[in-house]
Design a protein around this motif. Structure first.
Motif, PDB file in Angstrom:
ATOM      1  N   ALA A 135       0.828  -1.209   0.000  1.00 37.49           N
ATOM      2  CA  ALA A 135       0.000   0.000   0.000  1.00 37.49           C
ATOM      3  C   ALA A 135       0.863   1.261   0.000  1.00 37.49           C
ATOM      4  CB  ALA A 135      -0.928  -0.003   1.212  1.00 37.49           C
ATOM      5  N   GLY A 136       1.944   1.266   0.784  1.00 37.33           N
ATOM      6  CA  GLY A 136       2.801   2.445   0.825  1.00 37.33           C
ATOM      7  C   GLY A 136       3.511   2.706  -0.493  1.00 37.33           C
ATOM      8  N   THR A 137       4.071   1.645  -1.091  1.00 36.34           N
ATOM      9  CA  THR A 137       4.758   1.799  -2.374  1.00 36.34           C
ATOM     10  C   THR A 137       3.785   2.214  -3.465  1.00 36.34           C
ATOM     11  OG1 THR A 137       6.337   0.087  -1.714  1.00 36.34           O
ATOM     12  CG2 THR A 137       6.246   0.657  -4.049  1.00 36.34           C
ATOM     13  N   MET A 138       2.607   1.597  -3.480  1.00 36.79           N
ATOM     14  CA  MET A 138       1.616   1.933  -4.490  1.00 36.79           C
ATOM     15  C   MET A 138       1.160   3.387  -4.352  1.00 36.79           C
ATOM     16  SD  MET A 138      -2.011  -0.004  -5.252  1.00 36.79           S
ATOM     17  CE  MET A 138      -1.222  -1.574  -4.970  1.00 36.79           C
ATOM     18  N   THR A 139       0.996   3.841  -3.130  1.00 31.87           N
ATOM     19  CA  THR A 139       0.567   5.223  -2.912  1.00 31.87           C
ATOM     20  C   THR A 139       1.624   6.211  -3.388  1.00 31.87           C
ATOM     21  OG1 THR A 139      -0.765   4.549  -1.002  1.00 31.87           O
ATOM     22  CG2 THR A 139      -0.170   6.871  -1.173  1.00 31.87           C
ATOM     23  N   ALA A 140       2.882   5.974  -3.000  1.00 31.67           N
ATOM     24  CA  ALA A 140       3.961   6.881  -3.398  1.00 31.67           C
ATOM     25  C   ALA A 140       4.127   6.910  -4.914  1.00 31.67           C
ATOM     26  CB  ALA A 140       5.265   6.459  -2.726  1.00 31.67           C
ATOM     27  N   ALA A 141       4.122   5.744  -5.547  1.00 30.65           N
ATOM     28  CA  ALA A 141       4.297   5.685  -7.003  1.00 30.65           C
ATOM     29  C   ALA A 141       3.117   6.327  -7.724  1.00 30.65           C
ATOM     30  CB  ALA A 141       4.471   4.239  -7.449  1.00 30.65           C
ATOM     31  N   THR A 142       1.912   6.121  -7.216  1.00 27.28           N
ATOM     32  CA  THR A 142       0.736   6.715  -7.844  1.00 27.28           C
ATOM     33  C   THR A 142       0.777   8.233  -7.774  1.00 27.28           C
ATOM     34  OG1 THR A 142      -0.637   4.773  -7.367  1.00 27.28           O
ATOM     35  CG2 THR A 142      -1.786   6.847  -7.774  1.00 27.28           C
ATOM     36  N   LEU A 143       1.205   8.777  -6.638  1.00 26.78           N
ATOM     37  CA  LEU A 143       1.297  10.230  -6.507  1.00 26.78           C
ATOM     38  C   LEU A 143       2.309  10.806  -7.485  1.00 26.78           C
ATOM     39  CD1 LEU A 143       1.165  10.706  -2.617  1.00 26.78           C
ATOM     40  CD2 LEU A 143      -0.646  11.103  -4.277  1.00 26.78           C
ATOM     41  N   VAL A 144       3.441  10.152  -7.625  1.00 21.51           N
ATOM     42  CA  VAL A 144       4.464  10.650  -8.547  1.00 21.51           C
ATOM     43  C   VAL A 144       3.962  10.590  -9.989  1.00 21.51           C
ATOM     44  CG1 VAL A 144       6.769  10.224  -9.474  1.00 21.51           C
ATOM     45  CG2 VAL A 144       6.376  10.067  -7.014  1.00 21.51           C
ATOM     46  N   LEU A 145       3.459   9.430 -10.410  1.00 24.03           N
ATOM     47  CA  LEU A 145       3.040   9.258 -11.799  1.00 24.03           C
ATOM     48  C   LEU A 145       1.831  10.124 -12.132  1.00 24.03           C
ATOM     49  CD1 LEU A 145       3.424   5.374 -12.127  1.00 24.03           C
ATOM     50  CD2 LEU A 145       4.966   7.135 -12.994  1.00 24.03           C
ATOM     51  N   SER A 146       0.855  10.186 -11.228  1.00 25.78           N
ATOM     52  CA  SER A 146      -0.365  10.952 -11.504  1.00 25.78           C
ATOM     53  C   SER A 146      -0.082  12.450 -11.549  1.00 25.78           C
ATOM     54  CB  SER A 146      -1.424  10.653 -10.438  1.00 25.78           C
ATOM     55  OG  SER A 146      -1.812   9.290 -10.481  1.00 25.78           O
ATOM     56  N   SER A 147       0.777  12.945 -10.656  1.00 24.00           N
ATOM     57  CA  SER A 147       1.082  14.374 -10.668  1.00 24.00           C
ATOM     58  C   SER A 147       1.856  14.759 -11.928  1.00 24.00           C
ATOM     59  CB  SER A 147       1.875  14.755  -9.416  1.00 24.00           C
ATOM     60  OG  SER A 147       3.086  14.023  -9.336  1.00 24.00           O
ATOM     61  N   LEU A 148       2.803  13.926 -12.349  1.00 17.63           N
ATOM     62  CA  LEU A 148       3.549  14.215 -13.570  1.00 17.63           C
ATOM     63  C   LEU A 148       2.639  14.177 -14.795  1.00 17.63           C
ATOM     64  CD1 LEU A 148       6.825  12.182 -12.910  1.00 17.63           C
ATOM     65  CD2 LEU A 148       6.604  14.669 -12.993  1.00 17.63           C
ATOM     66  N   ALA A 149       1.820  13.128 -14.887  1.00 19.35           N
ATOM     67  CA  ALA A 149       0.922  13.009 -16.032  1.00 19.35           C
ATOM     68  C   ALA A 149      -0.122  14.114 -16.026  1.00 19.35           C
ATOM     69  CB  ALA A 149       0.245  11.634 -16.024  1.00 19.35           C
ATOM     70  N   GLY A 150      -0.674  14.427 -14.844  1.00 17.40           N
ATOM     71  CA  GLY A 150      -1.683  15.476 -14.762  1.00 17.40           C
ATOM     72  C   GLY A 150      -1.131  16.835 -15.149  1.00 17.40           C
ATOM     73  N   TYR A 151       0.087  17.138 -14.721  1.00 10.41           N
ATOM     74  CA  TYR A 151       0.689  18.421 -15.079  1.00 10.41           C
ATOM     75  C   TYR A 151       0.953  18.494 -16.580  1.00 10.41           C
ATOM     76  CZ  TYR A 151       3.971  22.301 -15.213  1.00 10.41           C
ATOM     77  OH  TYR A 151       4.598  23.489 -15.514  1.00 10.41           O
ATOM     78  N   ALA A 152       1.455  17.398 -17.154  1.00 15.49           N
ATOM     79  CA  ALA A 152       1.726  17.395 -18.594  1.00 15.49           C
ATOM     80  C   ALA A 152       0.442  17.580 -19.399  1.00 15.49           C
ATOM     81  CB  ALA A 152       2.407  16.084 -18.989  1.00 15.49           C
ATOM     82  N   LEU A 153      -0.630  16.908 -19.006  1.00 11.75           N
ATOM     83  CA  LEU A 153      -1.888  17.010 -19.747  1.00 11.75           C
ATOM     84  C   LEU A 153      -2.567  18.360 -19.542  1.00 11.75           C
ATOM     85  CD1 LEU A 153      -3.298  13.433 -19.073  1.00 11.75           C
ATOM     86  CD2 LEU A 153      -2.495  14.318 -21.259  1.00 11.75           C
ATOM     87  N   ALA A 154      -2.316  18.988 -18.410  1.00  9.66           N
ATOM     88  CA  ALA A 154      -2.984  20.257 -18.115  1.00  9.66           C
ATOM     89  C   ALA A 154      -2.206  21.463 -18.607  1.00  9.66           C
ATOM     90  CB  ALA A 154      -3.236  20.375 -16.610  1.00  9.66           C
ATOM     91  N   ARG A 155      -0.865  21.376 -18.633  1.00  7.16           N
ATOM     92  CA  ARG A 155      -0.061  22.574 -18.848  1.00  7.16           C
ATOM     93  C   ARG A 155       0.874  22.529 -20.043  1.00  7.16           C
ATOM     94  NH1 ARG A 155      -2.768  26.475 -16.444  1.00  7.16           N
ATOM     95  NH2 ARG A 155      -2.466  26.647 -14.198  1.00  7.16           N
ATOM     96  N   ILE A 156       1.248  21.354 -20.494  1.00  6.65           N
ATOM     97  CA  ILE A 156       2.230  21.262 -21.579  1.00  6.65           C
ATOM     98  C   ILE A 156       1.497  20.959 -22.889  1.00  6.65           C
ATOM     99  CG2 ILE A 156       4.275  20.064 -22.437  1.00  6.65           C
ATOM    100  CD1 ILE A 156       5.002  19.416 -19.573  1.00  6.65           C
TER     101      ILE A 156
END
Length: 272
Positions: A74-95
């Motif tokens: 659960a801890g690894t999945m949470t940390a990895a999800t936050l990293v991947l989702s924030s990067l993907a969300g920023y790219a789709l929203a701003r780049i």
């Protein structure tokens, strides 16, 4: 005076509703501390409480290892999800890039696909890679979650453009703007996503049951489920309730610690 009475009345009503909501949890805790003899007699108000059910849970099972497995997954999945989702969300929203809207629609379409529909090809793929009964198999399939990308994309789209323009005037690059401006602003959304991801990973049962066949790789939900089949009849209801308390305690603790972030994240999302 009337306003004071109204405030006291509202507090009393809210307290009564909270106790009613918590009554099932308190009932489970009481049953988990009730001796087997009292449960057999139907005595739900025993003079003496006991921790024997919890001691039995630790003595006849690998519950500590299962707990650590669940915590790691659960801890690894949470940390990895936050990293991947924030990067993907920023790219789709701003780049801006070609096909951005199509990629976003493809990700959102993944919300309509039930996870059970991909179990067979997922299981076959990990079997061919010989990754079953590993932490990789328990964690990796859950990292491609469209909900997190959708949530972070919507959040970053709502951030005013002036924030990035001010950073550009200070000669901040894309990476620095993301790390020091956008991520701090997204803390409520990241906290909400992290809590939901952790709770989902902790409660996940079907995929760990399919992928983990070695008892050493069981998560807590799978391990306690196997124990109920073996010991529930002999140890009575108290053992099952003790298992439920152990499995749910981390979720309750996480919610109590971060509930204000959940409310704030939902409120901010609703306003936007």
């Amino acid at each position: 005076m009337a306003r004071t009475w109204a405030r006291w009345l509202s507090h009393a009503l809210l307290t009564a509703l909270a106790l009613a909501w918590m009554s099932p949890l308190l009932w489970v805790i009481l049953l988990s501390l009730t001796p087997n003899e009292a449960l057999a007699r139907g005595d739900l108000a025993p003079r003496m409480l006991t921790t024997a059910h919890y001691q039995t849970l630790l003595a006849v099972s690998q519950a500590p290892r299962w707990f650590l497995n669940s915590l790691l997954v659960a801890g690894t999945m949470t940390a990895a999800t936050l990293v991947l989702s924030s990067l993907a969300g920023y790219a789709l929203a701003r780049i801006p890039f070609r096909g951005r809207n199509g990629v976003f629609l493809f990700i959102v379409a993944g919300l309509a696909v039930p996870e059970q529909a991909i179990f067979l090809p997922l299981h076959r793929m990990f079997a061919e890679l010989e990754l079953h009964n590993t932490y990789t198999a328990l964690i990796a399939p859950r990292l491609a979650g469209p909900f997190g990308v959708f949530l972070m994309t919507q959040f970053f789209r709502a951030v005013p453009r002036e924030m990035e323009e001010a950073a550009e005037l200070d000669h901040a690059g894309r990476v620095r703007t993301f790390l020091f401006i956008m991520l701090p602003l997204a803390r409520p959304a990241l906290t909400t996503l992290g809590i939901f991801t952790f709770l989902y990973a902790w409660n996940d049962f079907l995929w760990p049951m399919v992928s983990a066949t070695d008892p050493d790789m069981y998560t807590l939900t799978v391990g306690l489920s196997s124990l109920q089949g073996n010991f529930a009849q002999s140890e009575s209801l108290g053992f099952v309730m003790a298992s439920a308390v152990v499995a749910s305690s981390p979720m309750i603790l996480v919610y109590l610690l971060f509930q204000r972030y959940i409310v704030r994240g939902m409120a901010l999302g609703g306003v936007r």
